[in-house]
Scaffold this motif. Structure first.
Motif, mmCIF file in Angstrom:
data_model
loop_
_atom_site.group_PDB
_atom_site.id
_atom_site.type_symbol
_atom_site.label_atom_id
_atom_site.label_comp_id
_atom_site.label_asym_id
_atom_site.label_seq_id
_atom_site.Cartn_x
_atom_site.Cartn_y
_atom_site.Cartn_z
ATOM 1 N N GLY A 1 6.719 19.016 -10.391
ATOM 2 C CA GLY A 1 7.173 18.828 -9.020
ATOM 3 C C GLY A 1 6.521 17.616 -8.374
ATOM 4 N N LEU A 2 5.219 17.464 -8.626
ATOM 5 C CA LEU A 2 4.515 16.322 -8.045
ATOM 6 C C LEU A 2 5.065 15.016 -8.600
ATOM 7 C CD1 LEU A 2 2.195 15.292 -6.267
ATOM 8 C CD2 LEU A 2 0.767 15.307 -8.303
ATOM 9 N N LEU A 3 5.322 15.000 -9.902
ATOM 10 C CA LEU A 3 5.901 13.802 -10.527
ATOM 11 C C LEU A 3 7.194 13.433 -9.807
ATOM 12 C CD1 LEU A 3 5.545 11.917 -13.078
ATOM 13 C CD2 LEU A 3 7.253 13.358 -14.149
ATOM 14 N N ALA A 4 8.030 14.452 -9.571
ATOM 15 C CA ALA A 4 9.299 14.215 -8.881
ATOM 16 C C ALA A 4 9.048 13.728 -7.455
ATOM 17 C CB ALA A 4 10.124 15.493 -8.878
ATOM 18 N N GLY A 5 8.064 14.336 -6.785
ATOM 19 C CA GLY A 5 7.750 13.943 -5.414
ATOM 20 C C GLY A 5 7.333 12.486 -5.326
ATOM 21 N N THR A 6 6.540 12.025 -6.304
ATOM 22 C CA THR A 6 6.098 10.629 -6.252
ATOM 23 C C THR A 6 7.275 9.682 -6.471
ATOM 24 O OG1 THR A 6 5.548 10.567 -8.605
ATOM 25 C CG2 THR A 6 3.800 11.243 -7.096
ATOM 26 N N VAL A 7 8.208 10.074 -7.328
ATOM 27 C CA VAL A 7 9.405 9.246 -7.548
ATOM 28 C C VAL A 7 10.209 9.181 -6.248
ATOM 29 C CG1 VAL A 7 11.601 9.096 -8.772
ATOM 30 C CG2 VAL A 7 9.514 9.680 -10.024
ATOM 31 N N GLY A 8 10.381 10.343 -5.604
ATOM 32 C CA GLY A 8 11.116 10.388 -4.339
ATOM 33 C C GLY A 8 10.439 9.541 -3.266
ATOM 34 N N ALA A 9 9.102 9.635 -3.185
ATOM 35 C CA ALA A 9 8.380 8.890 -2.142
ATOM 36 C C ALA A 9 8.469 7.387 -2.382
ATOM 37 C CB ALA A 9 6.921 9.339 -2.110
ATOM 38 N N ALA A 10 8.384 6.982 -3.663
ATOM 39 C CA ALA A 10 8.472 5.551 -3.963
ATOM 40 C C ALA A 10 9.844 5.021 -3.550
ATOM 41 C CB ALA A 10 8.218 5.308 -5.447
ATOM 42 N N ALA A 11 10.897 5.789 -3.848
ATOM 43 C CA ALA A 11 12.239 5.349 -3.472
ATOM 44 C C ALA A 11 12.380 5.325 -1.952
ATOM 45 C CB ALA A 11 13.286 6.282 -4.087
ATOM 46 N N TYR A 12 11.819 6.343 -1.290
ATOM 47 C CA TYR A 12 11.957 6.440 0.165
ATOM 48 C C TYR A 12 11.227 5.306 0.875
ATOM 49 C CZ TYR A 12 12.142 8.495 4.814
ATOM 50 O OH TYR A 12 12.381 8.714 6.145
ATOM 51 N N SER A 13 10.145 4.809 0.254
ATOM 52 C CA SER A 13 9.366 3.759 0.918
ATOM 53 C C SER A 13 10.181 2.484 1.081
ATOM 54 C CB SER A 13 8.078 3.479 0.142
ATOM 55 O OG SER A 13 8.367 2.735 -1.026
ATOM 56 N N LEU A 14 11.272 2.345 0.329
ATOM 57 C CA LEU A 14 12.124 1.154 0.485
ATOM 58 C C LEU A 14 13.030 1.275 1.705
ATOM 59 C CD1 LEU A 14 13.141 0.599 -3.245
ATOM 60 C CD2 LEU A 14 11.256 -0.419 -1.966
ATOM 61 N N HIS A 15 13.170 2.503 2.215
ATOM 62 C CA HIS A 15 13.965 2.713 3.426
ATOM 63 C C HIS A 15 13.066 2.814 4.659
ATOM 64 C CE1 HIS A 15 16.391 4.741 6.463
ATOM 65 N NE2 HIS A 15 15.444 5.647 6.528
ATOM 66 N N CYS A 16 11.996 3.550 4.502
ATOM 67 C CA CYS A 16 11.177 4.017 5.621
ATOM 68 C C CYS A 16 10.549 2.861 6.387
ATOM 69 C CB CYS A 16 10.094 4.930 5.044
ATOM 70 S SG CYS A 16 8.729 5.252 6.125
ATOM 71 N N PRO A 17 10.662 2.853 7.719
ATOM 72 C CA PRO A 17 10.118 1.763 8.520
ATOM 73 C C PRO A 17 8.640 1.932 8.873
ATOM 74 C CG PRO A 17 11.332 3.276 9.914
ATOM 75 C CD PRO A 17 11.449 3.801 8.521
ATOM 76 N N GLU A 18 8.065 3.092 8.586
ATOM 77 C CA GLU A 18 6.682 3.350 9.017
ATOM 78 C C GLU A 18 5.699 2.546 8.179
ATOM 79 O OE1 GLU A 18 6.206 5.254 11.544
ATOM 80 O OE2 GLU A 18 8.018 6.489 11.684
ATOM 81 N N MET A 19 4.631 2.050 8.820
ATOM 82 C CA MET A 19 3.658 1.236 8.109
ATOM 83 C C MET A 19 2.218 1.686 8.350
ATOM 84 S SD MET A 19 5.119 -1.067 6.330
ATOM 85 C CE MET A 19 5.825 -2.698 6.188
ATOM 86 N N ALA A 20 1.997 2.663 9.233
ATOM 87 C CA ALA A 20 0.622 3.010 9.615
ATOM 88 C C ALA A 20 -0.002 3.952 8.586
ATOM 89 C CB ALA A 20 0.633 3.675 10.990
ATOM 90 N N VAL B 1 0.855 -1.201 0.000
ATOM 91 C CA VAL B 1 0.000 0.000 0.000
ATOM 92 C C VAL B 1 0.887 1.246 0.000
ATOM 93 C CG1 VAL B 1 -1.653 1.346 1.358
ATOM 94 C CG2 VAL B 1 -1.970 -1.118 1.095
ATOM 95 N N LYS B 2 1.941 1.162 0.810
ATOM 96 C CA LYS B 2 2.846 2.312 0.928
ATOM 97 C C LYS B 2 3.538 2.617 -0.406
ATOM 98 C CE LYS B 2 6.670 1.983 3.410
ATOM 99 N NZ LYS B 2 7.622 1.998 4.538
ATOM 100 N N LEU B 3 3.799 1.554 -1.167
ATOM 101 C CA LEU B 3 4.411 1.744 -2.483
ATOM 102 C C LEU B 3 3.365 2.163 -3.523
ATOM 103 C CD1 LEU B 3 7.216 1.499 -3.674
ATOM 104 C CD2 LEU B 3 6.720 -0.871 -4.262
#
Lengths: 167, 213
Positions: free
Chosen positions: B165-184, B62-64
């Motif tokens: 900018g939003l396009l870039a933000g979504t790319v950044g968020a997708a990459a970050y989700s592979l690091h980020c430990p949050e799941m809620a 879901v996070k991805l």
């Protein structure tokens, strides 16, 4: 749009038609600065040329050209407003306005005399479709001609007009 | 120069244009931006060590899916905004679908949680850094998206900048989700959305200046 596939002659003809369209479009909207119209026509032609990779064959060509012309015009007006703010506003003196109005009236009158020389089957379609802005179907209904006759009439009529203008 | 001469000149160097130029350029921009984001993520944050277990949790997907769904909508939007005379269409409204979905999930999670556990669900343990990390990872894609848009013909620079900018933000968020430990979901619905919105706002502000043609 054979022009976009690289046929130089077709492309030149397209740009020629386009410049006439742009001139009319911009003249109508920039009546206060008639001297700038031709520069802006050229700038827009150049933009159309440089941005031709953004045209998608599935898209109406007029919408694409219109959007570019509008963008260039707004850009120009904005630049001008910036310049104007620092300048003496005496620049739009009424002589300029008077002269260009006179020219427009003369152009219209010339057009009317040239049009009058065309036979009805050419003149009416041009008048209805190109000057009054009806659709081909509406013009056909109006004149009782078939749609293809209207199109042919416009085509031949414009050719004849061009020949008259060239003298 | 006279207009006729200009036309002759333009017609004489009219190499044919290959169709699909807009799509190809965005393909390259997204590939470059995505690679840059993954590289920055690996170098500065590191892939989460428990990725294998996390991948078994549906919330990981879901996070991805949240940034990827927004990415799809933003990609459609930029290819439209890059072309004069093309309407934006439904791609702006489509953004509401993934954001609405994550908010519904967040609301469910918050309602079913004990009152004292609600705030921790929203803040997680990384809320301070999350949006900025996402914005940081979106920098390569931001540059790529603006570079691409700049070579096309956006007639609405604020919108074109915002969606770049939003396009870039979504790319950044997708990459970050592979690091980020949050799941809620409440965390994702707040800080991920905010992290993607930051480059979008920056893009909207920069659009009129950077996207002139």
């Amino acid at each position: 749009m054979r022009g976009l596939s690289g046929e130089a002659a077709a492309y030149a003809a397209f740009l020629m038609d386009l410049s006439a369209f742009l001139r009319a479009f911009l003249r109508g909207r920039l009546a206060r600065v008639p001297d700038e119209v031709e520069d802006l026509v050229q700038e827009t032609l150049l933009a159309v040329h440089n941005q031709r990779h953004t045209y998608d064959a599935a898209q109406p060509l007029t919408a694409w050209v219109h959007a570019i012309a509008r963008y260039k015009m707004i850009d120009f007006l904005r630049r001008r407003a910036g310049r104007e703010a620092m300048n003496d506003p005496l620049e739009d003196d009424s002589d300029l306005l008077g002269a260009s109005d006179e020219e427009a009236r003369e152009a219209k009158r010339d057009m009317a005399t040239l049009l009058a020389r065309l036979p009805d089957r050419h003149r009416l379609p041009i008048q209805l479709v190109k000057i009054e802005g009806l659709s081909v179907a509406e013009a056909a209904k109006h004149t009782g001609m078939s749609e293809s006759a209207v199109k042919v009439g416009i085509h031949r009529g414009l050719k004849a007009l061009a020949a008259y203008i060239r003298g | 120069m006279e207009t006729d001469k200009l036309i002759a000149m333009l017609a004489s160097n009219a190499e044919p244009v290959a169709p699909g130029a807009v799509r190809r350029r965005y393909g390259a921009a997204v590939a470059g931006g995505g690679f840059g984001a993954l590289l920055l993520m690996v170098v500065f944050y590191g892939v989460r060590p428990d990725l294998r277990q996390a991948a078994a949790d549906p919330m990981f997907w879901v996070k991805l899916a949240l940034p990827l769904a927004l990415f799809a909508a933003a990609l459609v939007a930029v290819t439209r905004l890059a072309r004069p005379g093309v309407r934006l269409g439904w791609s702006a409204e489509a953004l509401l679908v993934p954001v609405g979905a994550i908010w519904v999930l967040a609301a469910v999670a918050l309602v079913s949680a004990a009152p004292g556990a609600r705030l921790p669900l929203v803040l997680g343990s990384t809320w301070v850094s999350c949006p900025f990390n996402i914005a940081f990872l979106s920098v390569p894609a931001f540059a790529a998206a603006f570079w691409t848009m700049k070579g096309l013909a956006p007639t609405r620079p604020v919108l074109a900048g915002a969606f770049s900018g939003l396009l870039a933000g979504t790319v950044g968020a997708a990459a970050y989700s592979l690091h980020c430990p949050e799941m809620a979901p409440p965390f994702l619905g707040t800080w991920y959305v905010l992290g993607m919105a930051l480059p979008a706002v920056a893009g909207a502000a920069a659009g009129p200046r950077l996207l002139r043609w």
